[in-house]
Design an enzyme around this catalytic site. Sequence first.
Site, PDB file in Angstrom:
ATOM      1  N   ASP A  58      45.135  45.617  37.570  1.00  0.00           N
ATOM      2  CA  ASP A  58      44.283  45.733  38.759  1.00  0.00           C
ATOM      3  C   ASP A  58      44.848  46.564  39.914  1.00  0.00           C
ATOM      4  O   ASP A  58      46.006  46.371  40.315  1.00  0.00           O
ATOM      5  CB  ASP A  58      44.026  44.351  39.372  1.00  0.00           C
ATOM      6  CG  ASP A  58      43.804  43.263  38.366  1.00  0.00           C
ATOM      7  OD1 ASP A  58      43.769  43.536  37.160  1.00  0.00           O
ATOM      8  OD2 ASP A  58      43.668  42.116  38.796  1.00  0.00           O
TER       9      ASP A  58
HETATM   10  N1  DQQ Z   1      44.478  40.215  37.020  1.00  0.00           N
HETATM   11  C1  DQQ Z   1      43.239  39.507  36.989  1.00  0.00           C
HETATM   12  C2  DQQ Z   1      43.209  38.835  38.324  1.00  0.00           C
HETATM   13  C3  DQQ Z   1      44.613  38.435  38.535  1.00  0.00           C
HETATM   14  C4  DQQ Z   1      45.356  39.584  37.948  1.00  0.00           C
HETATM   15  C5  DQQ Z   1      42.091  40.417  36.751  1.00  0.00           C
HETATM   16  C6  DQQ Z   1      46.604  39.183  37.238  1.00  0.00           C
HETATM   17  O1  DQQ Z   1      42.333  37.742  38.358  1.00  0.00           O
HETATM   18  O2  DQQ Z   1      44.933  38.264  39.898  1.00  0.00           O
HETATM   19  O3  DQQ Z   1      42.389  41.418  35.824  1.00  0.00           O
HETATM   20  O4  DQQ Z   1      47.239  40.303  36.671  1.00  0.00           O
END
Ligand code: DQQ
Length: 508
Positions: A58
């Site tokens: 992300d």
């Molecule tokens: N990636 C998820 C999120 C979290 C993060 C979404 C953890 O919900 O915070 O891809 O790597």
Amino acid sequence: MTSISRRIFLMQSGMAAAATLLPPSARASNPTDLRARLAHDPLRPQYHLMPAANWMNDPNGPIFYKGRYHMFFQYNPNASVWGNMHWAHSSSPDMIHWKHEPVAIAPTPNGWDRDGVFSGCIVLDGATPTAIYTGVGPTDTPADATLKDGQHTWREVQCLAHSHDADLHTWQKLPNPIIARPPAGLTVTGFRDPCVWREGNEWRMALGSGFAGKGGAILLYRSLDLRQWTYLTPLVEGHSTGQAGTNPIDTGDMWECPDFFPLGDRHVLLISTAGKVLWKSGHYDGKRFTADKEGVVDYGAYYAERSMLDRDGKRVLWGWIPERRPEAEHRAAGWAGVMSLPRVLSLAPNGQLEMVPAPAVEMLRGKSASVRAAEPDAKKKLDALRIHDLAAELHVECAPDRPFTLELMSDGGARFAEVAYDPATTGSELRINNTRAAVTVPKNQALHLRLFVDASVVELFANHTTAITERIYIAPQGTLGISASDMSSLRSLDLWPIQPISKDRLTS
Ligand code: DQQ
């Protein structure tokens, strides 16, 4: 030496930051070999942001600050698979050319984020850049668990860190969470990914969540100082998908990565769930958001979106382009995950979300070649076009009322990509390879396609409303040619070579 202190040591000892991003297996054997392999891997994009090696997911806290764009993102410094999440950091003068900066936020041993510095945002608290993110760690009691996906059982808390250097290199964490547990009485399917904004004299936070058996939801909080938070109400709730499964993300009963902002005369909420980013537009009364239009942001490999305002105040969206090949393959490759190109968002008068690649992307274009269907030698001209080094942008305009197929073929005749449009397949009119999307062409308009080819990433946009990000793990020898199924449907085609943003595929 822990991996974090080893990284700091390597940076302080003058080694290039990128070299410290290599997987441990490579460091132990021959880092130069791995660096060379990554630099020459033809599947690694050349004009999308990505770390020099290892895993990313992300986008986190993108911000234009003191004349530069800063992008942070989920990053595993130890391997090219998910885990051990840190906030990596890159900066750019223009959202296109990036420089890798030292890792910004790492888990604190024995801290609230010891098992991961998960996603979040950055706001300016007065003049102070302040990151608000989810920290994950072990539970003390079973009741503490807010993340249960069948593999992990974790407690999620909301954390704050601020930075006082102009380059955003150093971050100081508050010792304790700013929100330590979900609101009393709620049984949540998740509790993470804060999105914070200023509203009058207050701060507001939207938090990704969901209610067991009821569906995804976004929790709304308020604060006067970013430290003490009061829960208000669900900003919006979904409906149970009714699907069985151990991971509420897969069933759509947990909404991750909320992004909430005013756009035009409405508000827009973006959420990530069940492998897709969804948009909703509607009205916000300060407590509740009521959506009256919704859709899919991208029908392909695109997740965990996060937006920001650019230097001109335009709303720019970023997303994570995940891998679509088996884990063993990206583990072996030494890299995984790519950042999407920046996309500028706007709202049509009817509330439809519109999205175009940021104009800044055009600075990478080389000399264009064009084919106009009206020209007598159009077919010959099309046949002569070549895409070199899997780095190009294409604009295609074609008739909206007839099926049309465009193929990108290697010199040897192997198909790299097939883009097909068929107005008769209602709800899935557009396709690239096996990924389909809905596109409705307004009356008296043509179908406009924009295609960005960057090694194993292809971003396809249709008429400002539809996007598909496709992964294609083919590295053809030589160039790609272009063929059209029906020259009478093709009105025009423009092709630009796109310049890489770094001399190798590692970024500076
Ligand atoms: N990636 C998820 C999120 C979290 C993060 C979404 C953890 O919900 O915070 O891809 O790597």
